[in-house]
Design a protein around this motif. Structure first.
Motif, PDB file in Angstrom:
ATOM      1  N   PHE A  45       0.770  -1.379  -0.041  1.00 50.21           N
ATOM      2  CA  PHE A  45      -0.024   0.016   0.028  1.00 50.21           C
ATOM      3  C   PHE A  45       1.021   1.374   0.136  1.00 50.21           C
ATOM      4  N   GLY A  46       1.856   1.149  -0.707  1.00 45.91           N
ATOM      5  CA  GLY A  46       2.860   2.526  -1.002  1.00 45.91           C
ATOM      6  C   GLY A  46       3.409   2.724   0.375  1.00 45.91           C
ATOM      7  N   MET A  47       3.997   1.709   1.164  1.00 43.94           N
ATOM      8  CA  MET A  47       4.631   1.709   2.467  1.00 43.94           C
ATOM      9  C   MET A  47       3.302   2.290   3.527  1.00 43.94           C
ATOM     10  N   GLY A  48       2.225   1.683   3.421  1.00 46.87           N
ATOM     11  CA  GLY A  48       1.185   1.895   4.454  1.00 46.87           C
ATOM     12  C   GLY A  48       0.299   2.913   4.149  1.00 46.87           C
ATOM     13  N   ASP A  49       0.466   3.960   3.222  1.00 48.43           N
ATOM     14  CA  ASP A  49      -0.191   4.846   3.027  1.00 48.43           C
ATOM     15  C   ASP A  49      -0.377   5.679   1.615  1.00 48.43           C
ATOM     16  N   THR A  50      -0.211   4.792   0.825  1.00 50.89           N
ATOM     17  CA  THR A  50      -0.127   5.145  -0.797  1.00 50.89           C
ATOM     18  C   THR A  50       0.532   6.466  -1.377  1.00 50.89           C
ATOM     19  N   ASN A  97       3.856   2.016 -17.009  1.00 58.08           N
ATOM     20  CA  ASN A  97       2.581   2.303 -16.289  1.00 58.08           C
ATOM     21  C   ASN A  97       2.481   3.837 -15.867  1.00 58.08           C
ATOM     22  N   GLY A  98       3.497   4.828 -16.274  1.00 63.11           N
ATOM     23  CA  GLY A  98       3.322   6.105 -16.001  1.00 63.11           C
ATOM     24  C   GLY A  98       3.743   6.542 -14.719  1.00 63.11           C
ATOM     25  N   ALA A  99       3.958   5.743 -13.457  1.00 64.65           N
ATOM     26  CA  ALA A  99       4.313   6.423 -12.357  1.00 64.65           C
ATOM     27  C   ALA A  99       4.824   4.945 -11.603  1.00 64.65           C
ATOM     28  N   THR A 100       5.505   5.406 -10.419  1.00 58.05           N
ATOM     29  CA  THR A 100       5.859   4.350  -9.455  1.00 58.05           C
ATOM     30  C   THR A 100       5.285   4.542  -8.039  1.00 58.05           C
ATOM     31  N   ILE A 101       4.691   5.777  -7.732  1.00 59.31           N
ATOM     32  CA  ILE A 101       3.894   6.056  -6.351  1.00 59.31           C
ATOM     33  C   ILE A 101       2.649   5.473  -6.576  1.00 59.31           C
ATOM     34  N   CYS A 102       2.236   4.455  -5.259  1.00 56.34           N
ATOM     35  CA  CYS A 102       0.905   3.753  -5.379  1.00 56.34           C
ATOM     36  C   CYS A 102       0.063   4.798  -5.486  1.00 56.34           C
ATOM     37  N   ARG A 103      -0.139   5.790  -5.105  1.00 60.82           N
ATOM     38  CA  ARG A 103      -1.406   6.739  -5.085  1.00 60.82           C
ATOM     39  C   ARG A 103      -1.535   7.305  -6.583  1.00 60.82           C
ATOM     40  N   ASP A 104      -0.398   7.481  -7.286  1.00 60.68           N
ATOM     41  CA  ASP A 104      -0.821   7.995  -8.547  1.00 60.68           C
ATOM     42  C   ASP A 104      -1.248   6.656  -9.341  1.00 60.68           C
ATOM     43  N   LEU A 105      -0.645   5.696  -9.107  1.00 55.00           N
ATOM     44  CA  LEU A 105      -1.057   4.342  -9.985  1.00 55.00           C
ATOM     45  C   LEU A 105      -2.337   3.991  -9.703  1.00 55.00           C
ATOM     46  N   LYS A 106      -2.987   4.410  -8.747  1.00 56.63           N
ATOM     47  CA  LYS A 106      -4.410   3.742  -8.051  1.00 56.63           C
ATOM     48  C   LYS A 106      -5.325   5.183  -8.480  1.00 56.63           C
ATOM     49  N   MET A 108      -5.660   8.217  -6.923  1.00 59.14           N
ATOM     50  CA  MET A 108      -6.470   8.504  -5.923  1.00 59.14           C
ATOM     51  C   MET A 108      -6.803  10.008  -6.005  1.00 59.14           C
ATOM     52  N   ASP A 109      -5.823  10.671  -6.779  1.00 57.61           N
ATOM     53  CA  ASP A 109      -6.117  12.252  -6.637  1.00 57.61           C
ATOM     54  C   ASP A 109      -6.800  12.804  -8.107  1.00 57.61           C
TER      55      ASP A 109
END
Length: 138
Positions: A45-50, A97-106, A108-109
């Motif tokens: 989960f992106g080290m616990g917090d996306t 995939n266009g990103a490596t950060i969980c929040r961006d991949l999902k 969320m913003d």
């Protein structure tokens, strides 16, 4: 069952993305699954917090590090090669995939999902397998 299928199966069993990727390589890195599972728990989960690096990537980095490090505590000189390989892994993942950060991949913003967790796991296992097959590691 191939590694992508094994990792997907572990994820559907409840393993986080880091655990699913890393545990699908336990046979290759000679570590028991329970130890790897416990080690990777906080990286999902992106080290616990996306907000952190995708857990699937974190799992792959752990596997690659275990295989590439010389473990020389008095002269940790293998890290430069490990960093170079990790940079290539994340670059390949980012291109795909266009990103490596969980929040961006999902998404969320942005509300636009770039890649599902299952897709990230599949892509990461594929990239890591290719890297390991092309190197004399593990």
């Amino acid at each position: 069952m191939n590694r992508q299928e094994k990792a997907a199966s572990l994820h559907h069993k409840g393993y986080n993305c880091a655990q699913a990727v890393a545990c699908s390589f336990c046979d290759r890195i000679q570590i028991d699954e329970k130890t790897m599972f416990m080690l990777m728990e906080g990286y999902g989960f992106g080290m616990g917090d996306t907000y952190g690096t995708c857990g699937a990537i974190s799992g792959a980095v752990a596997v690659f590090s275990l295989l590439s490090s010389k473990g020389n505590l008095d002269g940790p000189y293998s890290k430069a090669d490990t960093y170079k390989a990790v940079k290539a892994l994340t670059a390949d993942f980012r291109v795909k995939n266009g990103a490596t950060i969980c929040r961006d991949l999902k998404g969320m913003d942005t509300k636009i999902m770039l890649r599902s967790c299952d897709g990230c796991i599949e892509d990461t296992v594929t990239i890591l397998e290719k890297m390991l097959d092309n190197k004399s590691v593990g």
